[in-house]
Design a protein around this motif. Structure first.
Motif, mmCIF file in Angstrom:
data_model
loop_
_atom_site.group_PDB
_atom_site.id
_atom_site.type_symbol
_atom_site.label_atom_id
_atom_site.label_comp_id
_atom_site.label_asym_id
_atom_site.label_seq_id
_atom_site.Cartn_x
_atom_site.Cartn_y
_atom_site.Cartn_z
ATOM 1 N N ASP A 205 10.486 20.602 0.215
ATOM 2 C CA ASP A 205 10.707 20.126 1.586
ATOM 3 C C ASP A 205 11.325 21.263 2.394
ATOM 4 O OD1 ASP A 205 11.149 18.653 3.873
ATOM 5 O OD2 ASP A 205 12.886 17.576 3.081
ATOM 6 N N HIS A 206 10.479 22.220 2.797
ATOM 7 C CA HIS A 206 10.975 23.465 3.409
ATOM 8 C C HIS A 206 11.708 23.229 4.724
ATOM 9 C CE1 HIS A 206 8.781 25.435 0.291
ATOM 10 N NE2 HIS A 206 7.597 25.043 0.736
ATOM 11 N N ASP A 207 11.267 22.249 5.516
ATOM 12 C CA ASP A 207 11.926 22.026 6.810
ATOM 13 C C ASP A 207 13.090 21.034 6.726
ATOM 14 O OD1 ASP A 207 10.616 19.628 6.466
ATOM 15 O OD2 ASP A 207 9.176 19.925 8.104
ATOM 16 N N ARG A 208 13.377 20.573 5.506
ATOM 17 C CA ARG A 208 14.545 19.724 5.240
ATOM 18 C C ARG A 208 14.582 18.461 6.111
ATOM 19 N NH1 ARG A 208 14.478 22.585 1.458
ATOM 20 N NH2 ARG A 208 16.129 23.885 0.589
ATOM 21 N N ASP A 209 13.408 17.866 6.326
ATOM 22 C CA ASP A 209 13.383 16.640 7.132
ATOM 23 C C ASP A 209 13.264 15.389 6.273
ATOM 24 O OD1 ASP A 209 10.777 16.834 6.279
ATOM 25 O OD2 ASP A 209 9.867 16.536 8.259
ATOM 26 N N GLY A 210 13.375 15.540 4.945
ATOM 27 C CA GLY A 210 13.356 14.388 4.055
ATOM 28 C C GLY A 210 11.978 13.860 3.737
ATOM 29 N N ALA A 211 10.932 14.639 4.073
ATOM 30 C CA ALA A 211 9.561 14.216 3.769
ATOM 31 C C ALA A 211 8.684 15.454 3.576
ATOM 32 C CB ALA A 211 9.001 13.344 4.887
ATOM 33 N N LEU A 212 7.624 15.297 2.770
ATOM 34 C CA LEU A 212 6.666 16.389 2.576
ATOM 35 C C LEU A 212 5.511 16.185 3.549
ATOM 36 C CD1 LEU A 212 6.489 16.677 -1.348
ATOM 37 C CD2 LEU A 212 8.028 17.845 0.240
ATOM 38 N N ASN A 213 5.405 17.081 4.549
ATOM 39 C CA ASN A 213 4.279 16.977 5.481
ATOM 40 C C ASN A 213 3.006 17.521 4.821
ATOM 41 O OD1 ASN A 213 4.305 19.839 5.718
ATOM 42 N ND2 ASN A 213 5.857 19.718 7.349
ATOM 43 N N ASP A 214 1.901 17.517 5.545
ATOM 44 C CA ASP A 214 0.617 17.897 4.951
ATOM 45 C C ASP A 214 0.655 19.326 4.410
ATOM 46 O OD1 ASP A 214 -0.058 15.425 5.807
ATOM 47 O OD2 ASP A 214 -1.672 16.040 7.169
ATOM 48 N N ALA A 215 1.268 20.244 5.167
ATOM 49 C CA ALA A 215 1.325 21.646 4.728
ATOM 50 C C ALA A 215 2.189 21.786 3.475
ATOM 51 C CB ALA A 215 1.876 22.519 5.852
ATOM 52 N N GLU A 216 3.324 21.073 3.446
ATOM 53 C CA GLU A 216 4.216 21.143 2.275
ATOM 54 C C GLU A 216 3.557 20.520 1.044
ATOM 55 O OE1 GLU A 216 8.485 20.980 4.718
ATOM 56 O OE2 GLU A 216 7.473 19.129 4.122
ATOM 57 N N LEU A 217 2.829 19.421 1.245
ATOM 58 C CA LEU A 217 2.096 18.809 0.134
ATOM 59 C C LEU A 217 1.051 19.766 -0.412
ATOM 60 C CD1 LEU A 217 1.355 15.051 1.005
ATOM 61 C CD2 LEU A 217 2.382 15.937 -1.089
ATOM 62 N N ASN A 218 0.371 20.454 0.494
ATOM 63 C CA ASN A 218 -0.670 21.403 0.083
ATOM 64 C C ASN A 218 -0.060 22.578 -0.687
ATOM 65 O OD1 ASN A 218 -3.558 21.738 0.235
ATOM 66 N ND2 ASN A 218 -3.116 23.629 1.333
ATOM 67 N N GLU A 233 -8.144 14.033 0.812
ATOM 68 C CA GLU A 233 -7.305 13.719 -0.345
ATOM 69 C C GLU A 233 -5.867 13.423 0.091
ATOM 70 O OE1 GLU A 233 -8.912 16.050 -4.202
ATOM 71 O OE2 GLU A 233 -8.370 17.379 -2.548
ATOM 72 N N VAL A 234 -5.364 14.188 1.056
ATOM 73 C CA VAL A 234 -4.015 13.951 1.578
ATOM 74 C C VAL A 234 -3.935 12.543 2.170
ATOM 75 C CG1 VAL A 234 -2.286 14.668 3.273
ATOM 76 C CG2 VAL A 234 -3.609 16.398 2.043
ATOM 77 N N VAL A 235 -4.957 12.204 2.952
ATOM 78 C CA VAL A 235 -5.006 10.865 3.556
ATOM 79 C C VAL A 235 -5.049 9.799 2.466
ATOM 80 C CG1 VAL A 235 -6.415 9.285 4.947
ATOM 81 C CG2 VAL A 235 -6.117 11.653 5.681
ATOM 82 N N GLY A 236 -5.830 10.058 1.416
ATOM 83 C CA GLY A 236 -5.958 9.104 0.315
ATOM 84 C C GLY A 236 -4.648 8.883 -0.418
ATOM 85 N N VAL A 237 -3.914 9.975 -0.666
ATOM 86 C CA VAL A 237 -2.620 9.882 -1.352
ATOM 87 C C VAL A 237 -1.655 9.023 -0.541
ATOM 88 C CG1 VAL A 237 -0.547 11.191 -1.977
ATOM 89 C CG2 VAL A 237 -2.786 12.032 -2.666
ATOM 90 N N LYS A 238 -1.573 9.311 0.756
ATOM 91 C CA LYS A 238 -0.649 8.565 1.616
ATOM 92 C C LYS A 238 -1.040 7.087 1.693
ATOM 93 C CE LYS A 238 0.642 12.381 4.683
ATOM 94 N NZ LYS A 238 0.518 12.874 6.068
ATOM 95 N N LYS A 239 -2.352 6.819 1.699
ATOM 96 C CA LYS A 239 -2.825 5.442 1.798
ATOM 97 C C LYS A 239 -2.428 4.640 0.564
ATOM 98 C CE LYS A 239 -6.930 2.654 2.655
ATOM 99 N NZ LYS A 239 -8.408 2.624 2.733
ATOM 100 N N GLY A 253 5.759 12.361 6.757
ATOM 101 C CA GLY A 253 4.989 12.626 5.547
ATOM 102 C C GLY A 253 5.430 11.756 4.374
ATOM 103 N N LEU A 254 5.269 12.304 3.160
ATOM 104 C CA LEU A 254 5.597 11.591 1.921
ATOM 105 C C LEU A 254 7.094 11.701 1.644
ATOM 106 C CD1 LEU A 254 4.137 10.191 -0.592
ATOM 107 C CD2 LEU A 254 4.324 12.429 -1.695
ATOM 108 N N THR A 255 7.781 10.564 1.531
ATOM 109 C CA THR A 255 9.226 10.580 1.283
ATOM 110 C C THR A 255 9.510 10.763 -0.207
ATOM 111 O OG1 THR A 255 9.373 8.198 0.925
ATOM 112 C CG2 THR A 255 9.577 8.983 3.211
ATOM 113 N N LEU A 256 10.783 10.942 -0.539
ATOM 114 C CA LEU A 256 11.172 11.061 -1.948
ATOM 115 C C LEU A 256 10.772 9.791 -2.705
ATOM 116 C CD1 LEU A 256 12.634 12.375 -4.346
ATOM 117 C CD2 LEU A 256 14.770 11.416 -3.471
#
Length: 643
Positions: A205-218, A233-239, A253-256
Motif C-alpha cells: 500500500d504505497h500511498d498509505r490510504d488503507g487500500a490497494l488500488n489498481d496500480a498497487e494490485l498490479n 481480472e482486476v474487476v473480477g477480483v473486486k467483484k 481499492g481492495l482493503t486489508l
C-alpha cells in the motif's frame, strides 16, 4: 495462478510409503515412475527419484518404499522419522486394511512423534465394490480424529487412475502446507498468517490510504507471479470480494479485510500455493517468520566483550513508531496499542519472560516512551538478531543494519580509561533477601514491597539514567540469583558482557555481609583469571535498619584491602537511594577504576613486577654491552687513523 516453489521451500521432498502388506505400495511407486503396471516387483524397491520437471513446482521428489514385515519394523520407523511426508496405503478391496489405519498405523505415527503431512491412499481402486460407502463417508470420521491427515485419494496402479496425483498431493503438502496457514476446525486463517499478510499488505500500500488500488494490485501481482493483471481480472477480483464481503472493497481499492478474504478463499479452494508464493516472495519461511538468511547481519559477529546498540537512526524510528501508536496521546502504550504495533510481527517480543516487568510503566499501566526504548535496548543487548527482525516486521525503512552499531571491546575501554557505550549492563549479586529485587524495581520506578518473594530466575530491569550535564545512558540491571552464581562462573567469559558488578547486602545482618563479601571475592578472582575484570561496587541495603557493627568494620577493611570504594548505603523502603544509579553508570564509564584485587591477584601482580624488573635489568645490561662494543669500535677506528 500457478507457482514455482521459491526461497524458503525445500530443495528436495522425501516421501515415505507405508501400509499393510499387499496394499499396493511397490506397484504404486513403479506405476508413477514408469507409467506402467509392473508384472513383478521386488519386496522392497530402492529409493525412486522423480525429476524436478515431473511436477509444476520443479522440486525433485524421492520416494522411499518400506517393508511390511514385523522384523523390519525398526527400519520403517527410522524412515518415517526422516520423511517430509507420509503416504499411508490401504487396499480398496480389503476392508480390514482400512480399519488398520485407525487401529494401528495412525496411532503408531503419533507414538513416533512423526509430525509431517499424511496422505491416505486407497490403492487398487479397480477392486472397489460399487456397493461400498464413498471415500468421503469412509474417511470423514478418521480425518476428524486424526487432523494430521492432509488429504485422501483413491487410485489404481493397474488402470493408471490418479497415480501421479498421489505424489503431487504429497509434494504439495510439504511445499505448501495447510497447518501453518489455516485452522481446519474454525475454517479461518491462523493468527500468524494474518500478521504476515497484514505486513505484506502495508508494504504494498504505497500511498498509505488503507487500500490497494489498481496500480498497487498490479505491482503486487508482478512481484509475486511475474505477470501483470489484465483490467478485466482486476474487476473480477473486486467483484468476487464485494459480493462475499462488502467491506473488502472501498472507493480506493481492495482493503486489508478483502486481501485476507481472498487468501482464505484460495486456501479453501485448495490453492495454497498462491498464498505460499506470496509469503515466500516477501521472505517468510515455513513457520511464517522471516527467513534466517534475511536476518544475518555480519556486524553482529563480535568478541565476547563487545555488544550491539541501537544507533540514533534506530532510536529516532522507534520514537516515531511510539508516537504513531499512542492513539490516545497519553504518553504510554497500553496493551491494545502494543498489540497493534506488533500486529505485523509473528508475536510481540515482550511476551517472553525475560522482558516481562523489565521496564518503566505509567500509572495507568501502559509502557512509557522511556520504557519502550529501554526494552528495545535490552533486546538489542541480549539478542540483536531478534531486535533486527522486529525492526523489519514493524516497517523500518531502508537498510536495517543502519539501526545498529558495534561497541568497542571492553578491554580496549579499560586501556583507554573511558567507555564510549550508551548502554551498560550491571550484574547484581548478593545473598537471598538482601534487597536485589527491590533495587531493580527502584530503577524502573516500581513501589517498594514489604513482603519478601524469592526470585525464581535471573531477571532484568532497564531504564535511562541521566548524567551530570544532562546526557542519558541506558542501564540494564541483571539480578543474579545466589543459587545460580556457581554455574554462571563456570563459564570463562561469564563476565564478558558485564560492565559493572554490584554486590548487595543487608547492612543489619552480619551473615548477609559475609556472603556478599564471599561473592565479591569469587567474582573478582574470576575476572582476574579470565581477563574480564569488572568494576565492583558494594551496596549496603536496608539502611533504615540498625546497621550491624561488624558489617561496618569488616566492609571498610575489605574495601581498603581490595582497593574499591566504600559501600553505598541505601534504603529502598524510604526511597533514600541518592544518586546510586548515576554512580553505577559512572563506574561503568570509567572501567579502569573500582576493579578489586584479591590476594591471588596481588601475588600475581607482584610476581609480574619482579619478572618485569628482571627483564628491565637484563635489557639495561644488554644495552650497556652494546654501547661498550660501539665505543670500542669507535676507539679502534680512531687508533688506526692515527697510526
Amino acid at each position: 495462478m500457478g507457482s514455482v516453489a521459491g526461497a524458503g521451500a525445500p530443495s528436495n521432498v522425501r516421501v515415505v510409503v507405508i501400509g499393510d502388506a499387499g496394499t499396493g505400495k511397490s506397484s504404486l511407486i513403479v506405476a508413477v515412475a514408469t507409467e506402467a503396471f509392473p508384472d513383478k516387483s521386488p519386496p522392497v524397491l530402492p529409493p525412486t527419484r522423480l525429476p524436478p520437471e515431473f511436477y509444476p513446482d520443479r522440486v525433485p521428489l524421492t520416494i522411499i518404499d518400506t517393508s511390511s514385515r514385523q522384523e523390519d519394523r525398526a527400519k520403517v520407523e527410522q524412515e518415517c522419522q526422516k520423511a517430509d511426508a507420509i503416504v499411508l496405503t490401504y487396499s480398496c478391496g480389503r476392508s480390514q486394511t482400512l480399519e488398520r489405519l485407525s487401529s494401528y498405523w495412525l496411532p503408531e505415527l503419533r507414538r513416533l512423534e512423526v509430525k509431517v503431512p499424511i496422505i491416505v491412499v486407497g490403492c487398487k481402486l479397480d477392486l472397489r465394490d460399487d456397493r461400498q460407502p464413498s471415500l468421503e463417508q469412509v474417511m470423514a470420521p478418521i480425518m476428524h480424529e486424526f487432523r494430521e491427515i492432509e488429504t485422501c485419494i483413491e487410485c489404481s496402479a493397474l488402470k493408471q487412475i490418479q497415480v501421479t496425483e498421489v505424489f503431487y498431493y504429497a509434494q504439495k503438502a510439504v511445499l505448501h502446507p495447510t497447518a501453518p496457514l489455516f485452522d481446519q476446525e474454525s475454517q479461518t486463517l491462523k493468527p500468524r498468517c494474518v500478521r504476515a499478510l497484514k505486513r505484506i499488505f502495508i508494504l504494498c500500500d504505497h500511498d498509505r490510504d488503507g487500500a490497494l488500488n489498481d496500480a498497487e494490485l498490479n505491482d503486487f501481482q508482478v512481484k509475486c507471479f511475474h505477470a501483470p493483471l489484465q483490467p478485466s481480472e482486476v474487476v473480477g477480483v473486486k467483484k468476487v470480494v464485494s459480493e462475499k464481503m462488502p467491506e473488502g472493497v472501498n472507493d480506493n481499492g481492495l482493503t486489508l479485510t478483502g486481501f485476507l478474504f481472498l487468501h482464505a478463499l484460495f486456501i479453501e479452494r485448495g490453492r495454497l500455493e498462491t498464498t505460499w508464493t506470496v509469503l515466500r516472495k516477501f521472505g517468510y519461511d515455513d513457520e511464517i517468520k522471516l527467513r534466517d538468511d534475511l536476518l544475518q547481519n555480519p556486524s553482529f559477529k563480535r568478541a565476547p566483550d563487545q555488544s550491539v546498540e541501537l544507533t540514533d537512526k534506530g532510536l529516532d524510528f522507534l520514537k516515531g513508531v511510539f508516537s504513531a501508536f499512542d492513539m490516545d496521546g497519553d504518553g504510554a502504550l497500553r496493551s491494545q496499542e502494543l498489540e497493534e504495533l506488533f500486529s505485523t510481527a509473528p508475536s510481540s517480543p515482550w511476551e517472553e519472560e525475560v522482558y516481562t516487568d523489565s521496564a518503566e510503566f505509567s500509572a495507568t499501566g501502559g509502557v512509557t516512551l522511556n520504557g519502550f526504548l529501554s526494552q528495545w535496548a535490552l533486546m538489542t543487548q541480549l539478542d540483536p538478531g531478534k531486535s533486527l527482525a522486529h525492526l523489519i516486521y514493524i516497517g523500518f525503512p531502508g537498510d536495517p543494519a543502519s539501526a545498529f552499531r558495534m561497541t568497542r571491546r571492553r578491554r580496549q575501554d579499560r586501556k583507554r580509561q573511558r567507555s564510549q557505550r550508551s548502554v551498560f549492563q550491571c550484574f547484581v549479586f548478593g545473598p537471598n533477601n538482601s534487597g536485589k529485587s527491590a533495587l531493580l524495581n527502584a530503577l524502573i520506578g516500581r513501589p517498594f514491597v514489604e513482603v519478601y518473594t524469592p526470585t525464581k530466575s535471573d531477571k532484568y530491569a532497564v531504564n535511562f539514567v541521566e548524567q551530570i550535564g544532562g546526557a542519558k545512558k541506558t542501564l540494564i540491571m541483571r539480578e543474579i540469583m545466589e543459587e545460580s552464581v556457581p554455574s554462571l562462573l563456570q563459564k570463562k567469559d561469564a563476565l564478558a558482557v558485564c560492565d559493572v558488578a554490584a554486590f548487595v547486602y543487608d547492612s543489619s545482618d552480619e551473615a548477609s555481609w559475609k556472603r556478599a563479601a564471599d561473592l565479591l571475592v569469587e567474582v573478582a578472582a574470576h575476572g582476574e583469571t579470565s581477563g574480564f575484570e569488572v568494576p565492583c561496587l558494594l551496596i549496603a541495603a536496608k539502611d533504615d535498619h540498625e546497621p550491624h557493627p561488624a558489617a561496618i568494620q569488616n566492609s571498610a577493611r575489605v574495601c581498603t584491602d581490595m582497593g574499591i570504594e566504600a559501600p553505598i548505603a541505601v534504603s529502598i523502603k524510604l526511597g533514600d537511594i541518592g544518586n546510586l544509579f548515576r554512580r553505577i553508570v559512572d563506574a561503568a564509564q570509567r572501567p579502569h577504576l573500582s576493579i578489586p584485587e584479591t590476594e591471588a591477584g596481588k601475588s600475581h601482580k607482584h610476581f609480574r613486577r619482579i619478572v618485569n624488573r628482571s627483564l628491565t635489568v637484563a635489557a639495561v645490561g644488554a644495552a650497556v654491552v652494546v654501547v661498550g662494543l660501539a665505543a670500542y669500535k669507535v676507539y679502534a677506528i680512531r687508533r688506526q687513523s692515527h697510526t
